[in-house]
Design a protein around this motif. Structure first.
Motif, PDB file in Angstrom:
ATOM      1  N   ALA A 139      51.501  78.843  66.990  1.00  0.00           N
ATOM      2  CA  ALA A 139      50.993  77.665  66.270  1.00  0.00           C
ATOM      3  C   ALA A 139      49.703  78.021  65.536  1.00  0.00           C
ATOM      4  N   ILE A 140      49.527  77.352  64.410  1.00  0.00           N
ATOM      5  CA  ILE A 140      48.305  77.484  63.616  1.00  0.00           C
ATOM      6  C   ILE A 140      47.657  76.108  63.564  1.00  0.00           C
ATOM      7  N   VAL A 141      46.356  76.048  63.787  1.00  0.00           N
ATOM      8  CA  VAL A 141      45.649  74.773  63.599  1.00  0.00           C
ATOM      9  C   VAL A 141      44.547  75.002  62.577  1.00  0.00           C
ATOM     10  N   ASN A 142      44.608  74.263  61.493  1.00  0.00           N
ATOM     11  CA  ASN A 142      43.564  74.336  60.470  1.00  0.00           C
ATOM     12  C   ASN A 142      42.562  73.211  60.692  1.00  0.00           C
ATOM     13  N   ILE A 143      41.282  73.548  60.588  1.00  0.00           N
ATOM     14  CA  ILE A 143      40.247  72.536  60.792  1.00  0.00           C
ATOM     15  C   ILE A 143      39.857  71.957  59.433  1.00  0.00           C
ATOM     16  N   GLY A 144      40.315  70.738  59.212  1.00  0.00           N
ATOM     17  CA  GLY A 144      39.978  70.027  57.989  1.00  0.00           C
ATOM     18  C   GLY A 144      38.768  69.148  58.232  1.00  0.00           C
ATOM     19  N   SER A 145      38.810  67.964  57.676  1.00  0.00           N
ATOM     20  CA  SER A 145      37.699  67.019  57.801  1.00  0.00           C
ATOM     21  C   SER A 145      38.199  65.666  57.306  1.00  0.00           C
ATOM     22  N   LEU A 146      37.518  64.610  57.724  1.00  0.00           N
ATOM     23  CA  LEU A 146      37.817  63.303  57.112  1.00  0.00           C
ATOM     24  C   LEU A 146      37.654  63.410  55.599  1.00  0.00           C
ATOM     25  N   ALA A 147      36.729  64.288  55.168  1.00  0.00           N
ATOM     26  CA  ALA A 147      36.498  64.487  53.733  1.00  0.00           C
ATOM     27  C   ALA A 147      37.696  65.135  53.044  1.00  0.00           C
ATOM     28  N   GLY A 148      38.667  65.606  53.825  1.00  0.00           N
ATOM     29  CA  GLY A 148      39.896  66.148  53.264  1.00  0.00           C
ATOM     30  C   GLY A 148      41.006  65.122  53.217  1.00  0.00           C
ATOM     31  N   LYS A 149      40.688  63.892  53.635  1.00  0.00           N
ATOM     32  CA  LYS A 149      41.681  62.818  53.670  1.00  0.00           C
ATOM     33  C   LYS A 149      41.280  61.659  52.780  1.00  0.00           C
ATOM     34  N   VAL A 150      39.970  61.404  52.702  1.00  0.00           N
ATOM     35  CA  VAL A 150      39.447  60.313  51.867  1.00  0.00           C
ATOM     36  C   VAL A 150      38.203  60.815  51.135  1.00  0.00           C
ATOM     37  N   GLY A 167      46.358  69.880  51.718  1.00  0.00           N
ATOM     38  CA  GLY A 167      47.603  70.153  51.002  1.00  0.00           C
ATOM     39  C   GLY A 167      48.208  71.486  51.400  1.00  0.00           C
ATOM     40  N   LEU A 168      47.349  72.490  51.514  1.00  0.00           N
ATOM     41  CA  LEU A 168      47.832  73.821  51.901  1.00  0.00           C
ATOM     42  C   LEU A 168      48.466  73.777  53.292  1.00  0.00           C
ATOM     43  N   THR A 169      47.857  73.003  54.183  1.00  0.00           N
ATOM     44  CA  THR A 169      48.357  72.948  55.560  1.00  0.00           C
ATOM     45  C   THR A 169      49.768  72.367  55.602  1.00  0.00           C
ATOM     46  N   GLN A 170      49.988  71.272  54.867  1.00  0.00           N
ATOM     47  CA  GLN A 170      51.326  70.673  54.900  1.00  0.00           C
ATOM     48  C   GLN A 170      52.356  71.629  54.281  1.00  0.00           C
ATOM     49  N   GLN A 171      51.961  72.258  53.213  1.00  0.00           N
ATOM     50  CA  GLN A 171      52.895  73.193  52.568  1.00  0.00           C
ATOM     51  C   GLN A 171      53.243  74.342  53.530  1.00  0.00           C
ATOM     52  N   MET A 172      52.244  74.879  54.211  1.00  0.00           N
ATOM     53  CA  MET A 172      52.497  75.952  55.201  1.00  0.00           C
ATOM     54  C   MET A 172      53.450  75.457  56.298  1.00  0.00           C
ATOM     55  N   ARG A 173      53.217  74.212  56.758  1.00  0.00           N
ATOM     56  CA  ARG A 173      54.049  73.679  57.846  1.00  0.00           C
ATOM     57  C   ARG A 173      55.521  73.629  57.421  1.00  0.00           C
ATOM     58  N   LEU A 174      55.750  73.150  56.181  1.00  0.00           N
ATOM     59  CA  LEU A 174      57.122  73.029  55.691  1.00  0.00           C
ATOM     60  C   LEU A 174      57.772  74.406  55.542  1.00  0.00           C
ATOM     61  N   GLU A 175      56.975  75.388  55.136  1.00  0.00           N
ATOM     62  CA  GLU A 175      57.552  76.709  54.873  1.00  0.00           C
ATOM     63  C   GLU A 175      57.729  77.548  56.139  1.00  0.00           C
ATOM     64  N   GLN A 179      60.521  79.824  60.673  1.00  0.00           N
ATOM     65  CA  GLN A 179      60.165  81.035  61.437  1.00  0.00           C
ATOM     66  C   GLN A 179      59.682  80.674  62.838  1.00  0.00           C
ATOM     67  N   GLY A 180      59.775  79.384  63.178  1.00  0.00           N
ATOM     68  CA  GLY A 180      59.354  78.949  64.509  1.00  0.00           C
ATOM     69  C   GLY A 180      57.848  78.815  64.651  1.00  0.00           C
ATOM     70  N   ILE A 181      57.141  78.831  63.511  1.00  0.00           N
ATOM     71  CA  ILE A 181      55.672  78.705  63.568  1.00  0.00           C
ATOM     72  C   ILE A 181      55.299  77.272  63.231  1.00  0.00           C
ATOM     73  N   HIS A 182      54.481  76.672  64.105  1.00  0.00           N
ATOM     74  CA  HIS A 182      54.000  75.317  63.838  1.00  0.00           C
ATOM     75  C   HIS A 182      52.652  75.376  63.120  1.00  0.00           C
ATOM     76  N   VAL A 183      52.434  74.480  62.169  1.00  0.00           N
ATOM     77  CA  VAL A 183      51.126  74.413  61.482  1.00  0.00           C
ATOM     78  C   VAL A 183      50.612  72.977  61.538  1.00  0.00           C
ATOM     79  N   GLY A 184      49.434  72.791  62.117  1.00  0.00           N
ATOM     80  CA  GLY A 184      48.860  71.446  62.250  1.00  0.00           C
ATOM     81  C   GLY A 184      47.465  71.387  61.642  1.00  0.00           C
ATOM     82  N   LEU A 185      47.045  70.157  61.394  1.00  0.00           N
ATOM     83  CA  LEU A 185      45.718  69.922  60.808  1.00  0.00           C
ATOM     84  C   LEU A 185      44.937  68.969  61.714  1.00  0.00           C
ATOM     85  N   VAL A 186      43.673  69.300  61.971  1.00  0.00           N
ATOM     86  CA  VAL A 186      42.776  68.365  62.657  1.00  0.00           C
ATOM     87  C   VAL A 186      41.682  68.000  61.661  1.00  0.00           C
TER      88      VAL A 186
END
Ligand SMILES: NC(=O)c1ccc[n+]([C@@H]2O[C@H](COP(=O)([O-])OP(=O)(O)OC[C@H]3O[C@@H](n4cnc5c(N)ncnc54)[C@H](OP(=O)(O)O)[C@@H]3O)[C@@H](O)[C@H]2O)c1
Length: 275
Positions: A139-150, A167-175, A179-186
């Protein structure tokens, strides 16, 4: 008869930007919950101090110096990890940098620096670690921010950089799911820390209110407990959650802003102190 005791293999987590701030707290939480942890940062002395603050057992905690915006450094970090522990289960891309300022005064080179720190770091490090994560189904966890949402006022180029990371995180998750890799954003709001409010004071003044130096650019938030954020990161990795916002009630504001932008802007302006 031979007495063979098989030692269970411990999972491995790598945290970038782990020599200070949130990254160090995240690395500590993964260590406390049974992971071997690899700390990454650009300064060996800071890394050593951070590593030793977690544990002096070098089979539990390691560190590796490198600039994660550089592909060669990331390849060297991956090779060091492969040679020592031979696996990677969780990658936390925590390197990032915030900003203060007005968009009409935002220098394009400053925005490039912020995109390097918040977006390119995640892209390049993930590309390097992908083979190891593919092997473990990690699994991959990317550290975003509220500033990345609003939006928020006075945050210079930070909003733009963290929105790109979302945006990059969601695209990575879909791709990467095939391969069995999870990608999440906090995406946390301002986090409590000893030097909060002092880190950006030199950038305020002029057209910027003094309150803009405060966490979140002067938003009316109480700082989040860093351990609570680290716990959310652990959950996103181990429960394979796609997207977590802290504090949770901010999800409502994000939804309102997406559906009714006029109302969203009005609420956001209410959350930030003006001049
Ligand atoms: N602090 C908050 O209130 C808050 C709120 C929401 C989200 N966030 C996000 O949380 C993350 C951590 O923030 P923070 O304030 O805790 O950070 P911080 O205290 O400024 O620490 C940044 C860490 O990243 C390392 N680093 C910076 N650039 C690097 C690079 N190119 N390669 C390798 N390591 C690098 C730094 O060490 P060296 O300089 O020694 O390399 C340090 O260990 C960021 O993504 C930030 O946007 C923070």
């Amino acid at each position: 008869m031979t007495n063979t005791s098989i030692k269970p293999v411990k999972p491995v987590a790598m945290v970038t930007g782990a020599s200070a701030g949130l990254g160090l707290v995240i690395a500590t939480v993964f260590h406390q919950r049974g992971y071997r942890v690899m700390l990454v940062g650009r300064d060996n002395d800071r890394l050593r101090a951070a590593g030793n603050s977690i544990s002096d057992d070098n089979d539990a905690v390691m560190w590796c110096m490198g600039d994660v915006t550089r592909p060669d450094d990331c390849a060297a970090i991956r090779d060091a990890l492969t040679n020592s522990w031979g696996r990677l289960d969780v990658l936390v891309n925590c390197v990032g940098a915030s900003d203060r300022g007005l968009t009409m005064e935002l220098d394009a080179n400053r925005l490039r620096e912020l995109i390097d720190a918040n977006v390119i770091s995640t892209l390049v490090c993930t590309q390097a670690m992908q083979p190891l994560l593919g092997e473990s189904g990690g699994a991959i966890v990317n550290i975003g921010s509220l500033a990345g949402k609003v939006g928020a006022r006075y945050l210079g180029g930070y909003n733009a950089a963290k929105h790109a990371l979302s945006g990059l995180t969601q695209q990575m998750r879909l791709e990467l799911r095939d391969q069995g890799i999870h990608v999440g954003l906090v995406s946390p709001g301002p986090i409590r820390r000893a030097d909060a409010g002092q880190r950006y004071s030199e950038r305020t003044g002029g057209a910027l209110p003094a309150s803009a130096a405060a966490p979140g650019g002067g938003t009316n938030f109480k700082g989040l407990d860093p351990e609570r954020v680290a716990d959310a990161v652990f959950k996103v990795a181990t429960q394979r959650l796609p997207d977590l916002v802290l504090p949770g009630y901010m999800r409502l504001l994000i939804t309102i802003g997406n559906g009714i932008p006029k109302l969203g802007d009005w609420l956001l302006l209410k959350f930030t102190k003006g001049k």
